[in-house]
Design a protein around this motif. Structure first.
Motif, PDB file in Angstrom:
ATOM      1  N   ALA A 192       0.211-132.848-119.219  1.00  0.00           N
ATOM      2  CA  ALA A 192      -1.147-132.607-118.713  1.00  0.00           C
ATOM      3  C   ALA A 192      -1.216-132.933-117.218  1.00  0.00           C
ATOM      4  O   ALA A 192      -1.819-132.185-116.435  1.00  0.00           O
ATOM      5  N   ALA A 193      -0.580-134.019-116.809  1.00  0.00           N
ATOM      6  CA  ALA A 193      -0.552-134.382-115.385  1.00  0.00           C
ATOM      7  C   ALA A 193       0.168-133.300-114.580  1.00  0.00           C
ATOM      8  O   ALA A 193      -0.293-132.899-113.496  1.00  0.00           O
ATOM      9  N   THR A 194       1.271-132.805-115.112  1.00  0.00           N
ATOM     10  CA  THR A 194       2.041-131.755-114.439  1.00  0.00           C
ATOM     11  C   THR A 194       1.192-130.500-114.252  1.00  0.00           C
ATOM     12  O   THR A 194       1.132-129.932-113.158  1.00  0.00           O
ATOM     13  N   GLU A 195       0.532-130.068-115.304  1.00  0.00           N
ATOM     14  CA  GLU A 195      -0.297-128.861-115.209  1.00  0.00           C
ATOM     15  C   GLU A 195      -1.444-129.057-114.223  1.00  0.00           C
ATOM     16  O   GLU A 195      -1.747-128.159-113.432  1.00  0.00           O
ATOM     17  N   ASN A 196      -2.084-130.215-114.246  1.00  0.00           N
ATOM     18  CA  ASN A 196      -3.154-130.481-113.275  1.00  0.00           C
ATOM     19  C   ASN A 196      -2.634-130.352-111.851  1.00  0.00           C
ATOM     20  O   ASN A 196      -3.309-129.813-110.969  1.00  0.00           O
ATOM     21  N   MET A 197      -1.428-130.843-111.612  1.00  0.00           N
ATOM     22  CA  MET A 197      -0.844-130.787-110.269  1.00  0.00           C
ATOM     23  C   MET A 197      -0.565-129.340-109.859  1.00  0.00           C
ATOM     24  O   MET A 197      -0.812-128.955-108.707  1.00  0.00           O
ATOM     25  N   LEU A 198      -0.069-128.525-110.782  1.00  0.00           N
ATOM     26  CA  LEU A 198       0.184-127.115-110.494  1.00  0.00           C
ATOM     27  C   LEU A 198      -1.120-126.393-110.143  1.00  0.00           C
ATOM     28  O   LEU A 198      -1.164-125.583-109.207  1.00  0.00           O
ATOM     29  N   LEU A 199      -2.179-126.687-110.884  1.00  0.00           N
ATOM     30  CA  LEU A 199      -3.465-126.043-110.627  1.00  0.00           C
ATOM     31  C   LEU A 199      -4.057-126.495-109.299  1.00  0.00           C
ATOM     32  O   LEU A 199      -4.595-125.677-108.544  1.00  0.00           O
ATOM     33  N   GLU A 200      -3.942-127.771-108.990  1.00  0.00           N
ATOM     34  CA  GLU A 200      -4.449-128.267-107.701  1.00  0.00           C
ATOM     35  C   GLU A 200      -3.670-127.644-106.545  1.00  0.00           C
ATOM     36  O   GLU A 200      -4.254-127.277-105.524  1.00  0.00           O
ATOM     37  N   GLU A 215       6.316-115.507-101.502  1.00  0.00           N
ATOM     38  CA  GLU A 215       6.175-114.390-102.430  1.00  0.00           C
ATOM     39  C   GLU A 215       4.772-114.376-103.020  1.00  0.00           C
ATOM     40  O   GLU A 215       4.067-115.375-102.979  1.00  0.00           O
ATOM     41  N   SER A 216       4.380-113.225-103.536  1.00  0.00           N
ATOM     42  CA  SER A 216       3.059-113.055-104.146  1.00  0.00           C
ATOM     43  C   SER A 216       3.204-112.321-105.473  1.00  0.00           C
ATOM     44  O   SER A 216       2.956-111.112-105.554  1.00  0.00           O
ATOM     45  N   PRO A 217       3.616-113.056-106.511  1.00  0.00           N
ATOM     46  CA  PRO A 217       3.753-112.391-107.820  1.00  0.00           C
ATOM     47  C   PRO A 217       2.406-111.838-108.286  1.00  0.00           C
ATOM     48  O   PRO A 217       1.356-112.438-108.024  1.00  0.00           O
ATOM     49  N   LYS A 218       2.449-110.705-108.949  1.00  0.00           N
ATOM     50  CA  LYS A 218       1.204-110.099-109.425  1.00  0.00           C
ATOM     51  C   LYS A 218       0.594-110.951-110.533  1.00  0.00           C
ATOM     52  O   LYS A 218       1.291-111.627-111.294  1.00  0.00           O
ATOM     53  N   LYS A 219      -0.715-110.888-110.598  1.00  0.00           N
ATOM     54  CA  LYS A 219      -1.435-111.580-111.660  1.00  0.00           C
ATOM     55  C   LYS A 219      -1.217-110.823-112.958  1.00  0.00           C
ATOM     56  O   LYS A 219      -1.100-109.603-112.959  1.00  0.00           O
ATOM     57  N   GLU A 220      -1.167-111.566-114.035  1.00  0.00           N
ATOM     58  CA  GLU A 220      -0.961-110.959-115.348  1.00  0.00           C
ATOM     59  C   GLU A 220      -2.102-111.336-116.276  1.00  0.00           C
ATOM     60  O   GLU A 220      -2.602-112.446-116.219  1.00  0.00           O
ATOM     61  N   ASN A 221      -2.470-110.412-117.123  1.00  0.00           N
ATOM     62  CA  ASN A 221      -3.421-110.716-118.182  1.00  0.00           C
ATOM     63  C   ASN A 221      -2.594-111.023-119.423  1.00  0.00           C
ATOM     64  O   ASN A 221      -1.993-110.127-120.007  1.00  0.00           O
ATOM     65  N   LEU A 257      -1.140-123.600-102.044  1.00  0.00           N
ATOM     66  CA  LEU A 257       0.305-123.823-102.107  1.00  0.00           C
ATOM     67  C   LEU A 257       0.901-123.101-103.304  1.00  0.00           C
ATOM     68  O   LEU A 257       0.223-122.863-104.305  1.00  0.00           O
ATOM     69  N   GLY A 258       2.178-122.800-103.195  1.00  0.00           N
ATOM     70  CA  GLY A 258       2.919-122.291-104.324  1.00  0.00           C
ATOM     71  C   GLY A 258       3.559-123.466-105.050  1.00  0.00           C
ATOM     72  O   GLY A 258       3.764-124.532-104.463  1.00  0.00           O
ATOM     73  N   SER A 259       3.872-123.259-106.317  1.00  0.00           N
ATOM     74  CA  SER A 259       4.496-124.329-107.099  1.00  0.00           C
ATOM     75  C   SER A 259       5.247-123.739-108.285  1.00  0.00           C
ATOM     76  O   SER A 259       5.021-122.596-108.663  1.00  0.00           O
ATOM     77  N   VAL A 260       6.133-124.548-108.829  1.00  0.00           N
ATOM     78  CA  VAL A 260       6.802-124.184-110.072  1.00  0.00           C
ATOM     79  C   VAL A 260       7.137-125.469-110.821  1.00  0.00           C
ATOM     80  O   VAL A 260       7.406-126.501-110.210  1.00  0.00           O
ATOM     81  N   TRP A 261       7.084-125.394-112.142  1.00  0.00           N
ATOM     82  CA  TRP A 261       7.382-126.515-113.028  1.00  0.00           C
ATOM     83  C   TRP A 261       8.836-126.401-113.443  1.00  0.00           C
ATOM     84  O   TRP A 261       9.251-125.402-114.031  1.00  0.00           O
ATOM     85  N   MET A 263     -11.574-122.087-113.124  1.00  0.00           N
ATOM     86  CA  MET A 263     -10.946-121.020-113.876  1.00  0.00           C
ATOM     87  C   MET A 263     -10.096-120.129-112.969  1.00  0.00           C
ATOM     88  O   MET A 263      -9.071-119.629-113.394  1.00  0.00           O
ATOM     89  N   LYS A 264     -10.529-119.959-111.727  1.00  0.00           N
ATOM     90  CA  LYS A 264      -9.804-119.091-110.809  1.00  0.00           C
ATOM     91  C   LYS A 264      -8.356-119.564-110.643  1.00  0.00           C
ATOM     92  O   LYS A 264      -7.418-118.764-110.685  1.00  0.00           O
ATOM     93  N   ALA A 265      -8.176-120.873-110.481  1.00  0.00           N
ATOM     94  CA  ALA A 265      -6.819-121.419-110.298  1.00  0.00           C
ATOM     95  C   ALA A 265      -5.950-121.180-111.527  1.00  0.00           C
ATOM     96  O   ALA A 265      -4.754-120.918-111.407  1.00  0.00           O
ATOM     97  N   ILE A 266      -6.543-121.274-112.709  1.00  0.00           N
ATOM     98  CA  ILE A 266      -5.785-121.049-113.938  1.00  0.00           C
ATOM     99  C   ILE A 266      -5.201-119.643-113.948  1.00  0.00           C
ATOM    100  O   ILE A 266      -4.031-119.451-114.287  1.00  0.00           O
ATOM    101  N   PHE A 267      -6.002-118.663-113.567  1.00  0.00           N
ATOM    102  CA  PHE A 267      -5.551-117.278-113.625  1.00  0.00           C
ATOM    103  C   PHE A 267      -4.743-116.843-112.403  1.00  0.00           C
ATOM    104  O   PHE A 267      -4.012-115.868-112.471  1.00  0.00           O
TER     105      PHE A 267
END
Length: 166
Positions: free
Chosen positions: A94-102, A148-154, A108-112, A1-5
């Motif tokens: 789904a594969a793309t999102e899994n890769m972003l979370l990993e 960069e370190s974008p702020k976390k958003e709720n 690492l930073g990432s963008v889709w 869950m941490k990676a998701i947020f």
């Protein structure tokens, strides 16, 4: 869950190579995604050639991040492996999102970057990589060590939750 947020779209990267072991873990996470009828029709093109990365920008107006990143992965579908027509989009997403979370889990930073369904982007990527006509690129996962370190958003919004009806 941490990676998701914690995951955020990163568009500025350090000039630092990403080790192959991390790329392998990210690809493995992509391949662990669910897929319709277990078709697993995804293929991945790993890009670290600066010329090729920058060539994509000619076909994708929002891909300037490819000038800075050390590596990117094109997520494609081989339609000849399709068991359930049209579900390749969900499978590769789904594969793309899994890769972003990993990538986030690995520090690492990432963008889709979306390719499909924009015809100019699809045709451009097919041309650059000489993809057979049955292979369709869905997305590009851009990777690197973030500058960069974008702020976390709720983003939790009760106005978008409905029970049993709209």
């Amino acid at each position: 869950m941490k990676a998701i947020f914690e995951r955020r779209s990163i568009r500025k990267y350090q000039n630092k190579a990403v080790p192959k072991e991390l790329i392998d873990k990210i690809i493995s996470a992509g391949m662990a995604a669910p897929s319709a009828r277990n078709q697993q029709l995804w293929h991945f093109i790993i890009l670290d050639d600066r010329k090729l990365l920058e060539e994509i920008i000619e076909y994708h107006q929002y891909a300037s991040v490819l000038k800075e990143c050390p590596i990117a992965i094109v997520v494609c579908a081989d339609l000849l492996l399709e068991k359930t027509e049209g579900f390749w989009i969900q499978d590769c997403s789904a594969a793309t999102e899994n890769m972003l979370l990993e990538a986030t889990c690995l520090g690492l930073g990432s963008v889709w970057l979306g390719i499909y369904p924009r015809e100019k982007r699809v045709e451009g990527v097919q041309k650059i990589f000489s993809l057979p006509s049955n292979v369709v690129p869905l997305s590009i996962v851009v990777l690197g060590y973030s500058l960069e370190s974008p702020k976390k958003e709720n983003r939790y919004d009760t106005n978008k939750i409905h029970y049993n009806k709209w």
